[in-house]
Design a protein around this motif. Structure first.
Motif, PDB file in Angstrom:
ATOM      1  N   GLN A 273       0.823  -1.214   0.000  1.00  0.00           N
ATOM      2  CA  GLN A 273       0.000   0.000   0.000  1.00  0.00           C
ATOM      3  C   GLN A 273       0.854   1.259   0.000  1.00  0.00           C
ATOM      4  O   GLN A 273       0.517   2.241  -0.678  1.00  0.00           O
ATOM      5  N   TYR A 347      -2.576 -11.304  -2.489  1.00  0.00           N
ATOM      6  CA  TYR A 347      -3.619 -10.395  -2.008  1.00  0.00           C
ATOM      7  C   TYR A 347      -4.692 -10.245  -3.071  1.00  0.00           C
ATOM      8  O   TYR A 347      -4.446 -10.467  -4.257  1.00  0.00           O
ATOM      9  N   GLU A 348      -5.865  -9.835  -2.632  1.00  0.00           N
ATOM     10  CA  GLU A 348      -6.915  -9.424  -3.552  1.00  0.00           C
ATOM     11  C   GLU A 348      -6.853  -7.914  -3.707  1.00  0.00           C
ATOM     12  O   GLU A 348      -6.375  -7.197  -2.826  1.00  0.00           O
ATOM     13  N   LEU A 349      -7.349  -7.428  -4.835  1.00  0.00           N
ATOM     14  CA  LEU A 349      -7.311  -5.993  -5.116  1.00  0.00           C
ATOM     15  C   LEU A 349      -7.977  -5.189  -4.006  1.00  0.00           C
ATOM     16  O   LEU A 349      -7.472  -4.135  -3.599  1.00  0.00           O
ATOM     17  N   LYS A 350      -9.087  -5.704  -3.471  1.00  0.00           N
ATOM     18  CA  LYS A 350      -9.807  -4.960  -2.437  1.00  0.00           C
ATOM     19  C   LYS A 350      -9.013  -4.859  -1.138  1.00  0.00           C
ATOM     20  O   LYS A 350      -9.236  -3.934  -0.345  1.00  0.00           O
ATOM     21  N   GLN A 351      -8.081  -5.801  -0.920  1.00  0.00           N
ATOM     22  CA  GLN A 351      -7.237  -5.712   0.264  1.00  0.00           C
ATOM     23  C   GLN A 351      -6.239  -4.565   0.140  1.00  0.00           C
ATOM     24  O   GLN A 351      -5.928  -3.894   1.130  1.00  0.00           O
ATOM     25  N   CYS A 353      -6.483  -1.938  -2.242  1.00  0.00           N
ATOM     26  CA  CYS A 353      -7.152  -0.674  -2.603  1.00  0.00           C
ATOM     27  C   CYS A 353      -8.334  -0.404  -1.685  1.00  0.00           C
ATOM     28  O   CYS A 353      -9.490  -0.335  -2.117  1.00  0.00           O
ATOM     29  N   THR A 354      -8.048  -0.236  -0.408  1.00  0.00           N
ATOM     30  CA  THR A 354      -9.060   0.176   0.557  1.00  0.00           C
ATOM     31  C   THR A 354      -9.426   1.640   0.273  1.00  0.00           C
ATOM     32  O   THR A 354      -8.740   2.310  -0.518  1.00  0.00           O
ATOM     33  N   GLU A 358      -7.797   4.280  -2.629  1.00  0.00           N
ATOM     34  CA  GLU A 358      -8.546   4.182  -3.885  1.00  0.00           C
ATOM     35  C   GLU A 358      -7.989   5.120  -4.970  1.00  0.00           C
ATOM     36  O   GLU A 358      -7.799   4.715  -6.115  1.00  0.00           O
ATOM     37  N   CYS A 361      -4.607   3.912  -6.143  1.00  0.00           N
ATOM     38  CA  CYS A 361      -4.769   2.704  -6.971  1.00  0.00           C
ATOM     39  C   CYS A 361      -5.238   3.074  -8.368  1.00  0.00           C
ATOM     40  O   CYS A 361      -4.749   2.517  -9.356  1.00  0.00           O
ATOM     41  N   THR A 367      -7.363  -1.209 -10.897  1.00  0.00           N
ATOM     42  CA  THR A 367      -8.816  -1.119 -10.766  1.00  0.00           C
ATOM     43  C   THR A 367      -9.441  -2.478 -11.022  1.00  0.00           C
ATOM     44  O   THR A 367      -8.876  -3.310 -11.751  1.00  0.00           O
ATOM     45  N   GLY A 368     -10.584  -2.700 -10.447  1.00  0.00           N
ATOM     46  CA  GLY A 368     -11.250  -4.001 -10.581  1.00  0.00           C
ATOM     47  C   GLY A 368     -11.860  -4.213 -11.956  1.00  0.00           C
ATOM     48  O   GLY A 368     -12.025  -3.321 -12.731  1.00  0.00           O
TER      49      GLY A 368
END
Length: 368
Positions: A273, A347-351, A353-354, A358, A361, A367-368
């Motif tokens: 991060q 890791y997952e993207l959401k982990q 890009c909290t 955002e 990211c 981006t997702g």
């Protein structure tokens, strides 16, 4: 095993540097030593797993579950007895002695203090219990070793720092925040980094950080800023991500208009991060699965008395020709997060890009 680890297991299989198990001489013989001659049982095994600390996220989140999963895959009725020393060398010696008393079939050991644990390794050897040194090269008569190419880790860090500093290398100084003096890997990271940095940039201050403590790195960084002067610091070599966090907090507190490049290691979530946010320049991504797989494979082979052949050998201060599997590290920057830790399922993207990250990211194209 959770979904993230299952994805990591699948994606990293292709990158694993496999251990070759064949009938070509036991680990003891490969070490130039005679084996105990004891043929282990073919059925269930008890495997002792000793990890060094729980401050670094990797041990509890990745190493432990990955090793346990591989052991279960290879031997469904094998039992893993797990303990964590929480950075206390004397506690780890007691844990080793307890494993020996319980007569486990084999021990996987990640040493807190590679030298002080050697007496316990000798006790295990005398009891006919082989020891696989995991991640750190413990002293004493170990039977096998798996880790990353630790000098190469330092070289990767040093080169990344030098590239980031660029022309400023002639005008300023760097601070080196090395790892714990009781960890043999720290000396190899430092050696590798200095082989790249020496003659290219001046080292203004260098510290060895007891137990890899981020708080100590923070304190030392404040001292370096006072000694060198804020305007003269063009980069910071940090041996891992935890210390990088403490260093970056100190740099921010000192009021740097723009943070100098800071290195790291372990691809911890907080470190990734910070890389996305532009606060930390890089980390070293070390795919844990091939290392964990190698440890499990070696441990089971040794416990069963099978003959083991590894792809290379290493020397410790006490033992020569230890069969070893070494895995190549990867430089992690904002440019390859998607192709490394996300692709491999670490890791997952959401982990990453909290909400706090955002915007960063989006700027980095994550981006997702």
């Amino acid at each position: 095993m959770n979904a993230t680890l299952r994805r990591a297991a699948v994606a990293l299989t292709a990158t694993a540097m496999a251990v070759s198990l064949a009938a070509c001489g036991s680990a003891k013989e490969a070490n130039g030593k005679q084996g105990s001659g004891e043929k282990k049982k073919d059925g269930p095994l008890t495997i002792g797993l000793l990890l060094p600390e729980d401050q670094t996220a990797r041990y509890e989140n990745f190493d432990k579950p990955l090793i346990e999963a591989k052991i279960k895959e290879l031997c469904s009725d094998c039992e893993v007895t797990y303990v964590n020393a929480k950075q206390d060398a004397s506690v780890q010696q007691q844990q080793m002695d307890s494993m020996i008393t319980k007569k486990v079939d084999v021990i996987i050991l990640d040493a807190v203090d590679a030298k002080s644990v050697s007496g316990s390794v000798r006790k295990a050897d005398s009891a006919g219990i082989p020891v696989v040194a995991y991640d750190r090269l413990a002293e004493g008569p170990i039977s096998a070793y798996t880790s990353f190419d630790n000098e190469e880790v330092g070289k990767v860090q040093g080169q990344a720092l030098l590239d980031a500093i660029g022309d400023k290398a002639d005008d300023g100084q760097i601070v080196m925040m090395n790892g714990s003096p009781t960890d043999p890997n720290a000396a190899m990271f430092k050696k590798g980094a200095k082989s790249v940095l020496n003659g290219k940039v001046k080292v203004g201050k260098s510290y060895d950080t007891t137990k890899w403590e981020p708080s100590e790195a923070h304190k030392n960084m404040n001292g370096a800023i006072s000694a060198i002067g804020k305007k003269n610091i063009v980069g910071v070599y940090s041996a891992n991500d935890g210390m990088a966090g403490g260093i970056i907090t100190a740099l921010k507190g000192a009021g740097f208009d723009k943070l100098p490049p800071v290195t790291g290691q372990d691809a911890e979530l907080a470190g990734v991060q910070r890389i996305v946010a532009g606060e930390q320049h890089m980390s070293v991504y070390k795919p844990y699965k091939p290392e964990a797989d190698a440890a499990a494979e070696m441990a089971i082979a040794l416990a069963r008395g099978e003959e083991l052949k590894a792809e290379t050998t290493v020397d410790s201060p006490t033992t020569k020709g230890v069969p070893a599997t070494l895995i190549a590290p990867i430089s992690l920057t904002v440019d390859n997060i998607e192709k490394t830790v996300l692709k491999d399922g670490l890791y997952e993207l959401k982990q990453i890009c909290t909400p706090k990250y955002e915007a960063a990211c989006a700027k980095a194209g994550l981006t997702g």
